[in-house]
Design a protein around this motif. Structure first.
Motif, PDB file in Angstrom:
ATOM      1  N   GLU A  74       0.829  -1.298  -0.059  1.00  0.00           N
ATOM      2  CA  GLU A  74       0.183   0.029  -0.004  1.00  0.00           C
ATOM      3  C   GLU A  74       0.874   1.216  -0.053  1.00  0.00           C
ATOM      4  O   GLU A  74       0.465   2.213  -0.679  1.00  0.00           O
ATOM      5  N   ILE A  75       1.787   1.126   0.829  1.00  0.00           N
ATOM      6  CA  ILE A  75       2.955   2.466   0.872  1.00  0.00           C
ATOM      7  C   ILE A  75       3.622   2.422  -0.814  1.00  0.00           C
ATOM      8  O   ILE A  75       3.460   3.934  -1.119  1.00  0.00           O
ATOM      9  N   GLU A  76       3.835   1.495  -1.363  1.00  0.00           N
ATOM     10  CA  GLU A  76       4.525   1.854  -2.638  1.00  0.00           C
ATOM     11  C   GLU A  76       3.457   2.043  -3.420  1.00  0.00           C
ATOM     12  O   GLU A  76       3.685   3.057  -4.375  1.00  0.00           O
ATOM     13  N   LYS A  77       2.225   1.889  -3.473  1.00  0.00           N
ATOM     14  CA  LYS A  77       0.992   2.404  -4.524  1.00  0.00           C
ATOM     15  C   LYS A  77       0.790   3.889  -4.118  1.00  0.00           C
ATOM     16  O   LYS A  77       0.878   4.700  -5.097  1.00  0.00           O
ATOM     17  N   ARG A  78       0.771   4.281  -2.884  1.00  0.00           N
ATOM     18  CA  ARG A  78       0.584   5.667  -2.676  1.00  0.00           C
ATOM     19  C   ARG A  78       1.871   6.470  -3.147  1.00  0.00           C
ATOM     20  O   ARG A  78       1.523   7.713  -3.631  1.00  0.00           O
ATOM     21  N   GLU A  79       2.959   5.993  -2.934  1.00  0.00           N
ATOM     22  CA  GLU A  79       4.240   6.589  -3.282  1.00  0.00           C
ATOM     23  C   GLU A  79       4.339   6.795  -4.911  1.00  0.00           C
ATOM     24  O   GLU A  79       4.452   8.017  -5.470  1.00  0.00           O
ATOM     25  N   ALA A  80       3.798   5.667  -5.665  1.00  0.00           N
ATOM     26  CA  ALA A  80       3.890   6.048  -7.025  1.00  0.00           C
ATOM     27  C   ALA A  80       2.652   6.743  -7.604  1.00  0.00           C
ATOM     28  O   ALA A  80       3.078   7.716  -8.367  1.00  0.00           O
ATOM     29  N   THR A  81       1.662   6.555  -7.044  1.00  0.00           N
ATOM     30  CA  THR A  81       0.392   7.678  -7.268  1.00  0.00           C
ATOM     31  C   THR A  81       0.971   9.043  -6.867  1.00  0.00           C
ATOM     32  O   THR A  81       0.638  10.070  -7.910  1.00  0.00           O
ATOM     33  N   ALA A  82       1.557   9.264  -5.855  1.00  0.00           N
ATOM     34  CA  ALA A  82       2.011  10.849  -5.385  1.00  0.00           C
ATOM     35  C   ALA A  82       3.058  11.120  -6.641  1.00  0.00           C
ATOM     36  O   ALA A  82       2.885  12.476  -6.984  1.00  0.00           O
ATOM     37  N   GLN A  87       4.202  14.596 -11.382  1.00  0.00           N
ATOM     38  CA  GLN A  87       4.474  14.754 -12.545  1.00  0.00           C
ATOM     39  C   GLN A  87       3.222  15.608 -13.443  1.00  0.00           C
ATOM     40  O   GLN A  87       3.479  16.646 -14.452  1.00  0.00           O
ATOM     41  N   MET A  88       2.206  15.242 -13.089  1.00  0.00           N
ATOM     42  CA  MET A  88       0.904  16.351 -13.504  1.00  0.00           C
ATOM     43  C   MET A  88       1.109  17.667 -13.341  1.00  0.00           C
ATOM     44  O   MET A  88       0.697  18.470 -14.147  1.00  0.00           O
ATOM     45  N   ILE A  89       1.437  17.943 -12.014  1.00  0.00           N
ATOM     46  CA  ILE A  89       1.512  19.197 -11.780  1.00  0.00           C
ATOM     47  C   ILE A  89       2.799  20.020 -12.647  1.00  0.00           C
ATOM     48  O   ILE A  89       2.590  21.063 -13.127  1.00  0.00           O
ATOM     49  N   ALA A  90       3.757  19.118 -12.778  1.00  0.00           N
ATOM     50  CA  ALA A  90       5.133  19.718 -13.396  1.00  0.00           C
ATOM     51  C   ALA A  90       4.621  20.038 -14.844  1.00  0.00           C
ATOM     52  O   ALA A  90       5.120  20.783 -15.592  1.00  0.00           O
ATOM     53  N   THR A  95       7.304  22.307 -16.452  1.00  0.00           N
ATOM     54  CA  THR A  95       8.418  22.103 -15.567  1.00  0.00           C
ATOM     55  C   THR A  95       8.756  20.628 -15.632  1.00  0.00           C
ATOM     56  O   THR A  95       8.055  19.851 -16.090  1.00  0.00           O
ATOM     57  N   THR A  96       9.804  20.081 -14.900  1.00  0.00           N
ATOM     58  CA  THR A  96      10.248  18.859 -14.744  1.00  0.00           C
ATOM     59  C   THR A  96      10.216  18.598 -13.104  1.00  0.00           C
ATOM     60  O   THR A  96      10.282  19.470 -12.360  1.00  0.00           O
TER      61      THR A  96
END
Length: 156
Positions: A74-82, A87-90, A95-96
């Motif tokens: 679950e932690i890995e999934k949330r980290e990937a989603t974050a 990247q969406m914001i960038a 930006t990158t």
């Protein structure tokens, strides 16, 4: 005089529309950042739970096994989603994202101002290098063909 007021009205309308669009972008970025903060809080809670579970097992002399796998997943999934959301914001800002600390970086930055990590160069360069490599291979092949043909002409 009437033209002046019509022109002024158009400009005010365009400015208001531009401000509205910009405000919408800011609201969207803040919404995504709020989601990222919620994901981070959930990860912190799970980190504490993992630590508590491991310590209780240690304290009781039990062997630590794979019970924590679900929490880790679950932690890995949330980290990937974050990371995807960062990247969406960038992307929306042009930006990158720093691969180390995930800070937003402008295209002219060579190093991340947050962590000092060197910013990876754009992906276009490897394509150019590959093209150069292909040209070098073709040149070497031509030279090898000339070298192979030279000894035959000397023998004749």
């Amino acid at each position: 005089m009437r033209d002046f007021f019509e022109d002024l009205g158009k400009r005010l309308g365009e400015t208001a529309e531009s401000l509205t669009n910009r405000a919408s972008e800011v609201v969207e970025v803040q919404r995504i950042r709020g989601q990222i903060r919620a994901l981070d809080r959930n990860n912190e809670r799970d980190y504490r739970d993992i630590g508590r579970m491991i310590y209780e097992k240690y304290k009781n002399g039990e062997v630590i096994d794979t019970e924590m796998v679900c929490i880790c997943e679950e932690i890995e999934k949330r980290e990937a989603t974050a990371e995807e959301m960062e990247q969406m914001i960038a992307d929306s800002k042009g930006t990158t994202v720093c691969p180390n600390c995930h800070a937003n970086l402008t295209p002219d930055m060579a190093y991340c101002p947050q962590c000092g990590e060197k910013v990876p160069e754009e992906e276009e360069e490897p394509e150019e290098e590959a093209a150069g490599t292909e040209a070098e291979v073709a040149e070497e092949t031509a030279e090898e063909a000339e070298t192979a043909a030279a000894p035959e002409s000397e023998e004749a």
